[in-house]
Every structure is written in C-alpha cells, then in structure tokens.
Motif scaffolding. Structure first.
Motif, PDB file in Angstrom:
ATOM      1  N   VAL A 112       0.848  -1.184   0.000  1.00  0.00           N
ATOM      2  CA  VAL A 112       0.000   0.000   0.000  1.00  0.00           C
ATOM      3  C   VAL A 112       0.887   1.240   0.000  1.00  0.00           C
ATOM      4  O   VAL A 112       1.995   1.227   0.548  1.00  0.00           O
ATOM      5  CB  VAL A 112      -0.957   0.045   1.216  1.00  0.00           C
ATOM      6  CG1 VAL A 112      -2.010  -1.043   1.109  1.00  0.00           C
ATOM      7  CG2 VAL A 112      -0.201  -0.059   2.540  1.00  0.00           C
ATOM      8  N   ARG A 113       0.401   2.270  -0.631  1.00  0.00           N
ATOM      9  CA  ARG A 113       1.086   3.570  -0.631  1.00  0.00           C
ATOM     10  C   ARG A 113       0.270   4.485   0.280  1.00  0.00           C
ATOM     11  O   ARG A 113      -0.927   4.697   0.064  1.00  0.00           O
ATOM     12  CB  ARG A 113       1.170   4.124  -2.051  1.00  0.00           C
ATOM     13  CG  ARG A 113       1.925   5.456  -2.199  1.00  0.00           C
ATOM     14  CD  ARG A 113       2.097   5.747  -3.692  1.00  0.00           C
ATOM     15  NE  ARG A 113       2.773   7.006  -3.965  1.00  0.00           N
ATOM     16  CZ  ARG A 113       2.163   8.163  -4.239  1.00  0.00           C
ATOM     17  NH1 ARG A 113       0.821   8.206  -4.256  1.00  0.00           N
ATOM     18  NH2 ARG A 113       2.852   9.247  -4.499  1.00  0.00           N
ATOM     19  N   HIS A 164       4.604   1.776   1.393  1.00  0.00           N
ATOM     20  CA  HIS A 164       5.368   2.810   0.703  1.00  0.00           C
ATOM     21  C   HIS A 164       4.846   4.157   1.203  1.00  0.00           C
ATOM     22  O   HIS A 164       3.695   4.515   0.935  1.00  0.00           O
ATOM     23  CB  HIS A 164       5.162   2.671  -0.811  1.00  0.00           C
ATOM     24  CG  HIS A 164       5.800   3.743  -1.639  1.00  0.00           C
ATOM     25  ND1 HIS A 164       6.897   3.508  -2.446  1.00  0.00           N
ATOM     26  CD2 HIS A 164       5.498   5.050  -1.819  1.00  0.00           C
ATOM     27  CE1 HIS A 164       7.234   4.619  -3.073  1.00  0.00           C
ATOM     28  NE2 HIS A 164       6.395   5.579  -2.701  1.00  0.00           N
ATOM     29  N   PHE A 165       5.671   4.878   1.969  1.00  0.00           N
ATOM     30  CA  PHE A 165       5.265   6.194   2.468  1.00  0.00           C
ATOM     31  C   PHE A 165       5.536   7.263   1.417  1.00  0.00           C
ATOM     32  O   PHE A 165       6.576   7.253   0.754  1.00  0.00           O
ATOM     33  CB  PHE A 165       6.010   6.543   3.759  1.00  0.00           C
ATOM     34  CG  PHE A 165       5.441   5.890   4.974  1.00  0.00           C
ATOM     35  CD1 PHE A 165       4.160   6.166   5.411  1.00  0.00           C
ATOM     36  CD2 PHE A 165       6.199   4.969   5.694  1.00  0.00           C
ATOM     37  CE1 PHE A 165       3.628   5.548   6.528  1.00  0.00           C
ATOM     38  CE2 PHE A 165       5.681   4.349   6.819  1.00  0.00           C
ATOM     39  CZ  PHE A 165       4.389   4.638   7.242  1.00  0.00           C
ATOM     40  N   ASP A 166       4.599   8.181   1.327  1.00  0.00           N
ATOM     41  CA  ASP A 166       4.656   9.251   0.333  1.00  0.00           C
ATOM     42  C   ASP A 166       4.408  10.563   1.055  1.00  0.00           C
ATOM     43  O   ASP A 166       3.333  10.754   1.640  1.00  0.00           O
ATOM     44  CB  ASP A 166       3.599   8.969  -0.745  1.00  0.00           C
ATOM     45  CG  ASP A 166       2.962  10.227  -1.315  1.00  0.00           C
ATOM     46  OD1 ASP A 166       3.715  11.139  -1.669  1.00  0.00           O
ATOM     47  OD2 ASP A 166       1.721  10.284  -1.385  1.00  0.00           O
ATOM     48  N   LEU A 167       5.417  11.455   1.078  1.00  0.00           N
ATOM     49  CA  LEU A 167       5.208  12.768   1.684  1.00  0.00           C
ATOM     50  C   LEU A 167       4.335  13.593   0.730  1.00  0.00           C
ATOM     51  O   LEU A 167       4.831  14.239  -0.189  1.00  0.00           O
ATOM     52  CB  LEU A 167       6.526  13.475   1.975  1.00  0.00           C
ATOM     53  CG  LEU A 167       6.337  14.672   2.919  1.00  0.00           C
ATOM     54  CD1 LEU A 167       6.107  14.205   4.352  1.00  0.00           C
ATOM     55  CD2 LEU A 167       7.516  15.623   2.877  1.00  0.00           C
ATOM     56  N   VAL A 216       8.661  -0.343   2.551  1.00  0.00           N
ATOM     57  CA  VAL A 216       9.355  -0.620   1.302  1.00  0.00           C
ATOM     58  C   VAL A 216       9.893   0.639   0.636  1.00  0.00           C
ATOM     59  O   VAL A 216      10.470   0.571  -0.456  1.00  0.00           O
ATOM     60  CB  VAL A 216       8.437  -1.375   0.309  1.00  0.00           C
ATOM     61  CG1 VAL A 216       7.922  -2.653   0.938  1.00  0.00           C
ATOM     62  CG2 VAL A 216       7.269  -0.498  -0.153  1.00  0.00           C
ATOM     63  N   GLY A 217       9.711   1.782   1.260  1.00  0.00           N
ATOM     64  CA  GLY A 217      10.268   2.994   0.701  1.00  0.00           C
ATOM     65  C   GLY A 217       9.633   4.246   1.260  1.00  0.00           C
ATOM     66  O   GLY A 217       8.553   4.201   1.858  1.00  0.00           O
ATOM     67  N   VAL A 218      10.326   5.350   1.063  1.00  0.00           N
ATOM     68  CA  VAL A 218       9.822   6.678   1.407  1.00  0.00           C
ATOM     69  C   VAL A 218       9.979   7.556   0.174  1.00  0.00           C
ATOM     70  O   VAL A 218      11.066   7.660  -0.401  1.00  0.00           O
ATOM     71  CB  VAL A 218      10.584   7.289   2.591  1.00  0.00           C
ATOM     72  CG1 VAL A 218      10.179   8.749   2.790  1.00  0.00           C
ATOM     73  CG2 VAL A 218      10.345   6.486   3.876  1.00  0.00           C
ATOM     74  N   GLU A 219       8.878   8.166  -0.240  1.00  0.00           N
ATOM     75  CA  GLU A 219       8.893   9.075  -1.384  1.00  0.00           C
ATOM     76  C   GLU A 219       9.101  10.492  -0.884  1.00  0.00           C
ATOM     77  O   GLU A 219       8.347  10.979  -0.042  1.00  0.00           O
ATOM     78  CB  GLU A 219       7.580   8.947  -2.144  1.00  0.00           C
ATOM     79  CG  GLU A 219       7.566   9.704  -3.445  1.00  0.00           C
ATOM     80  CD  GLU A 219       6.521   9.159  -4.408  1.00  0.00           C
ATOM     81  OE1 GLU A 219       6.176   9.894  -5.350  1.00  0.00           O
ATOM     82  OE2 GLU A 219       6.060   8.012  -4.222  1.00  0.00           O
ATOM     83  N   LEU A 251      14.315   4.668  -1.680  1.00  0.00           N
ATOM     84  CA  LEU A 251      13.798   6.033  -1.652  1.00  0.00           C
ATOM     85  C   LEU A 251      13.261   6.353  -3.044  1.00  0.00           C
ATOM     86  O   LEU A 251      13.816   5.903  -4.049  1.00  0.00           O
ATOM     87  CB  LEU A 251      14.893   7.024  -1.255  1.00  0.00           C
ATOM     88  CG  LEU A 251      15.481   6.818   0.146  1.00  0.00           C
ATOM     89  CD1 LEU A 251      16.715   7.688   0.345  1.00  0.00           C
ATOM     90  CD2 LEU A 251      14.447   7.124   1.223  1.00  0.00           C
ATOM     91  N   ALA A 252      12.169   7.096  -3.086  1.00  0.00           N
ATOM     92  CA  ALA A 252      11.496   7.353  -4.362  1.00  0.00           C
ATOM     93  C   ALA A 252      11.505   8.837  -4.693  1.00  0.00           C
ATOM     94  O   ALA A 252      11.338   9.688  -3.812  1.00  0.00           O
ATOM     95  CB  ALA A 252      10.062   6.835  -4.320  1.00  0.00           C
ATOM     96  N   LEU A 253      11.680   9.135  -5.970  1.00  0.00           N
ATOM     97  CA  LEU A 253      11.611  10.502  -6.479  1.00  0.00           C
ATOM     98  C   LEU A 253      10.383  10.635  -7.366  1.00  0.00           C
ATOM     99  O   LEU A 253      10.187   9.844  -8.302  1.00  0.00           O
ATOM    100  CB  LEU A 253      12.856  10.840  -7.310  1.00  0.00           C
ATOM    101  CG  LEU A 253      14.228  10.642  -6.667  1.00  0.00           C
ATOM    102  CD1 LEU A 253      15.318  11.115  -7.635  1.00  0.00           C
ATOM    103  CD2 LEU A 253      14.336  11.387  -5.348  1.00  0.00           C
TER     104      LEU A 253
END
Length: 508
Positions: A112-113, A164-167, A216-219, A251-253
C-alpha cells in the motif's frame, strides 16, 4: 532434495531485523542471505493508495470537513476548524481498518502507498518544529497521528503487505493542488524555513520507519512542480538520508512530470532510488476528447513505448505510484460506461505488469460508492477490476525447481553460452562467472517464491520486481569474493537465465 528443504533453515533462523542484511563495502560484507526486508522491498509491488486517510482530499471523503474553516478544501482548513483533533482521530479510526488490509491481501495486493503530511509528526518532533510554517500552532491537532500511522504499518505486516510512504504534503505546498495540505494555488515550499522543515520531516520519516522490514520505501515529495532547483533538493535529501540508512533502503523521487530526465537521474544512482510516475488520462482537453478505445490502444503503443523507455533509463527502478480507471464521460460516450472502465483498467494492468516494478491504484475507497474509475473496492466488487491482482497464487509445490534440475539446466546453459561466444571470437572469457550467475539467479527465484514472512501469511507468491537493483547487489557480492573484471556481464547474463529458468520450473 528440493531446494526449499535445503533453504528452509535459513528462513526459520533469519532475524526480522534488516540492519545488517545489505552490503556497504565490496570488501567486507559476506554474500546476501534472504531476509524479510529483501522480499518486501525487492518483490514486484501490486498496490493501492490509501488516499484521504491521513492527508485529506474532499472529493474522496467530505465528512471530516464539517467544521472546517473556509474554503474547506484542505487539511489546513480542517485543522483550524472546530473539534479538529477529535474529528481527525475519529476519521483515522473508521476510514480504513485492519479488515481492509486483510481484504487487500486476500485478492493479491501486497503493498500500500500511504500519503502523509509533514505536520503529522509532532508527537516525536514537538510543537516547535512547525514554527514558521502554515501549521504553526496546530501541532496539537496531530499529536496522536503518528500512532495511527504506526498501527497501519503493524496491520500491513500482519497481512504480509508492504508500506510505501509518500510525503504528500510538503511545507508551503509543492504544487498547486489542495491535497498538498493547504488551500489555494500558491507554492511556497521553496522558502528557506519550509525547506528546512521539509528536510527535518523527511529525516524523521526515514529514520523512524526504515528499520521496519515491511516499509518498502519513502517518497521524498509527491508531485512537485518542476523547476531548476528540484534536482539539487533531491540530491541534498538523498545525501542526508544515506547517513541514516543503508544504500539499499528504497527512496522514491516523483518525476515532476519530466519522466525522461528523472529516469536518467535514477538510473545513474548506485543506491536504491526509484522513480515514481503518475499516469492519468482524464484531465487535459486532449485526454478528455480521446475515446476509451483510443486510450486502451495507446497502452500497446504510445504508453508502452513511453514507460518502456523510462524503465530502461531507470534500470528497472520505475513504479507507477498513482493510476486509476477514471475517464471523462466524453471518453466513454456511446458505450457502456462500466465496460469501458473495465477495458481501460485491464489495459493499464497489462502495461504496468510489463514495464514497471510496481503499481498503485488510486484510491482504496470513496465516501459514497458508485465510482468504479476511482474507488478500488467498488471496481473489484463490480468486476471492473480483476478479482485477483497478485500474480501467481500461494507457495509452489515442494520440490519444484530442485537443485538437481538447477545443476542439469545450468550445465547445459553454460555449454551453450560458451559455444556461442567461442563462435563470436570472444578474446577473454570467464564463463565461470556465467555459471555463478545462473546458480544464484535460480536460487534467488526459488527463495522469493517459497518465502514465508514471520507471520506465515502467504496469499500471493513473491517474485523479484526491482531486478536491476537486485542484480547490482548480487554483482557487488560476486565481485567482492571473485574479483572484478571486464566480464562481469557474464554474471548478469547467467543470473537472468537462471532466474528465468527457475520461474518456469516453479510453474503456476
């Protein structure tokens, strides 16, 4: 004996902590042992956004806006309204529950995001970190929010779901939309104080959650408006982040709608950085005038070429972090709307399975049903979205892709490889690298397929999605123990053949 039996002990004894599972030096770290974090982070991600849970969007859920101040379009308006803390916490409790995670897992969703805002961390960072921002003096509204976010990670882990965290909301707003935390179109993120708070919030988010295996990641920033300073900001934040976590924490861009450029940026990185592209086709005049048949056809032509090139430049580290079945009424005119949405969703799924390491439908639910284009639950319940989204189901039968089969096929593959390159006059050959790669690629496919998380909850089988990054890590380990040369390509070629061979042997 099946390879599952020979590897079973490593599964049962592997600790859940991933702090020492990744190479930081080519000379001191032993070969990788599969950990739960490896599976969560490198597997193919099939996901859904949990929209309007922590960062509100009124078009999705309008109940929390009942006491918001005008124009009542953003988190900032709710936070300044009456009973804001109570309203928000009631919303956190009821909008999404553990039952949603259980249901998502049951249909094959494995990630999940979760959109979050910079103002959600006052429990740990204190009230003062919001000074000088739009949310100054409003930290008390969100003093318990992080506890609900932590609980979401716990629920996800129980059901073998990655997060997946998304700021989604940056200080001062990173784009013109109200989902960036504050109403109105003005972008103020680039003010000095806002940049400082952004970096502070991201340092916390990464340090706090990166030890969790199923994160699984931070955007870094969701959908930032592009400008000449964005790349420098990304590089600064990435540099700071790597002082807090190992280079293989993802990390996501956000691509800032400049996919070609930022796919090259991601592809040039040695650490685990992925590119997030959002694909919607219902907003511009050209998109709203095109038919559903046109958009569906482009999934096999224009969109395929576009995402395929982005995937190539990003070396496979590409996700579509937001997409939907949403189409403008003009695109479905003259045809059954539900059928057109289902066709469009199916075409996109096929496209993303082919070109990306992960995809995330926007969004899980809307406050009132009936919108199959945007409400994932509605789409599944009405069969506009397939009833199963998870690739292959369950664990393979024990004994599939055995060590004996691996060695037999591996010998044949090495012989064929050596013969071909001899016929091409390859001046220097190190076919033992191909042999090493074949064996490791086969074993990797098997370990992912048979993996059970600590909770032992398995519905959809795991497979490697971020293949490029995984191979890079494997090549680091190989070169550390076998030395570097100009023939490292032989290891990669062998790995890919071994992985593909094992996937075929594992079956459906």
């Amino acid at each position: 004996m099946g390879i599952f039996k020979s590897l079973k002990k490593s599964f049962s004894t592997e600790p859940t902590s991933n702090a020492h599972a990744y190479p930081t030096s080519n000379h001191t770290i032993p070969p990788r042992i599969l950990s739960p974090a490896d599976v969560y982070r490198f597997r193919k991600q099939r996901g859904v956004n949990l929209g309007s849970w922590f960062v509100l969007e009124k078009w999705i859920t309008w109940s929390p806006y009942r006491e918001a101040v005008e124009p009542a379009q953003s988190d900032h308006d709710v936070a300044r309204g009456g009973n804001a803390k109570e309203i928000m916490e009631q919303h956190y409790e009821t909008w999404i529950t553990e039952a949603d995670f259980e249901w998502l897992s049951s249909i094959g969703i494995n990630t999940v995001r979760i959109p979050v805002g910079y103002y959600h961390f006052s429990k740990y960072l204190g009230q003062g970190y919001l000074d000088g921002t739009d949310f100054q003096g409003l930290g008390h509204v969100y003093e318990n929010t992080i506890s609900y976010i932590e609980r979401a990670v716990d629920w996800a882990e129980k059901w073998n779901i990655g997060v997946h965290f998304d700021l989604h909301s940056a200080p001062g707003k990173q784009n013109h939309d109200d989902h960036s935390g504050r109403s109105g179109p003005e972008i103020k993120m680039w003010e000095e104080r806002n940049i400082a708070v952004l970096k502070h919030a991201l340092r916390f988010l990464i340090a706090h959650f990166s030890p969790r295996d199923n994160v699984v990641g931070v955007e870094l920033v969701n959908e930032p408006a592009n400008n000449d300073a964005l790349l420098s900001l990304y590089l600064d934040i990435l540099s700071e982040a790597r002082t807090l976590t190992h280079p293989h924490f993802p990390l996501a861009l956000g691509d800032a709608w400049d996919t070609e450029y930022y796919s090259g940026v991601v592809g040039s990185r040695k650490d685990f950085v992925m590119l997030d592209h959002h694909l919607y086709r219902c907003f511009t005049e050209e998109q709203t005038s095109a038919s559903a048949f046109d958009h569906t056809g482009r999934c096999q032509a224009e969109y395929l070429e576009f995402l395929g090139e982005a995937q190539r430049k990003a070396r496979g580290s590409l996700i579509v972090g937001e997409w939907s079945g949403g189409l403008n009424p003009g695109s479905t005119a003259g045809h059954d709307h539900h059928d057109m949405i289902a066709m469009w969703i199916g075409a996109q799924l096929a496209l993303y399975e082919r070109t990306t390491a992960g995809w995330f439908f926007w969004t899980l639910r809307k406050e009132h049903g009936g919108d199959t284009g945007w409400d994932f639950k509605e789409a599944v319940n009405t069969h506009a979205f397939p009833q199963w989204a998870g690739g292959r189901r369950g664990l393979p039968e024990e004994g599939r892709a055995s060590l004996e089969e691996r060695d037999e096929l591996g010998q044949h593959a090495v012989h064929t490889h050596a013969q071909y390159w001899a016929s091409q006059g390859l001046p220097v050959a190190e076919h033992w690298r191909f042999e090493d790669g074949f064996r490791i690629g086969w074993d990797d496919a098997v370990m992912f397929a048979y993996h059970r998380p600590p909770s032992h909850h398995v519905v959809g089988r795991s497979e490697i999605g971020f293949v490029g990054k995984w191979i890079e890590a494997r090549m680091d380990e190989h070169s550390a123990f076998r030395g570097l040369s100009g023939n490292m390509w032989e290891f990669e070629t062998g790995w890919r053949q071994g992985y593909d061979g094992a996937m075929a042997a594992l079956g459906e």
